[in-house]
Design an enzyme around this catalytic site. Sequence first.
Site, short mmCIF file in Angstrom:
data_model
loop_
_atom_site.label_atom_id
_atom_site.label_comp_id
_atom_site.label_asym_id
_atom_site.label_seq_id
_atom_site.Cartn_x
_atom_site.Cartn_y
_atom_site.Cartn_z
N ARG A 39 20.52 -7.43 -12.81
CA ARG A 39 20.63 -8.58 -11.90
C ARG A 39 19.34 -8.74 -11.10
O ARG A 39 18.67 -7.76 -10.78
CB ARG A 39 21.83 -8.35 -10.96
N ARG A 61 29.09 32.28 -1.74
CA ARG A 61 27.68 32.11 -2.05
C ARG A 61 27.54 31.01 -3.10
O ARG A 61 28.39 30.87 -3.99
CB ARG A 61 27.10 33.41 -2.59
#
Length: 228
Positions: free
Chosen positions: A9, A165
């Site tokens: 577009r 972790r």
Amino acid sequence: MKIAIIPARGGSKRLPGKNIKLLGGKPLIAWTIEAAIKSNIFDHIFVSTDSEEIASVSRDYGAKVPFLRPAELSSDRATTNDVVTHLISWFEKEYSQEVSNIAILQPTSPLRNAQHIQEAFKVMEMKRAKAVVSVCELEHPIQFCNQLGVDGSMDGFIELGDMKRTQDLDPIYRLNGAIYFLSREYANRLSELYSEGTYSYIMGLKSSIDIDVDLDFKLAEFFITNGD
């Protein structure tokens, strides 16, 4: 018939003119057109646009732009589903042939190359898939993300059970917008894409850069200019 559709577009509020903005010496959309051509997969490569300037650039780089989008497909409310359905309907009437496979290739993914397209199509064939969608690993653990309270409070932002972790967390993937391979049955049914018969094609983070704002553009320019 296998066709590629590159939706582009003309209007872009956050990065005006981005689809033809020069990146590494050529318009942004050219990177996708050239990758599609080099893949040697498609019988036709179409750009769907409402912009004569984008259409002219696209033709210069080897794509077909048989028309400009009608007004109802030119607003920012028009969906990819609408654009793809419109072009396929036009193609099958114009060529009197039915489409078998469709690739949607966003022009905002300039680091997605011909090899990526070929590999994604190979997944389509090997899996006998109804569709293949490109993804990449999420850059940061989703477990470390949440909404903020209206006053900026972080109360309950992360549950203690999620405090692991990073290396102990299973990878999570996101859509990267670079490649969508679809069988004909998904035309006008893109909302049903993520279902049985659809498989992933995993890409690296660098190849997954999706240009939406100026920072994305500068990052893509860095990698194109400097390589690895």
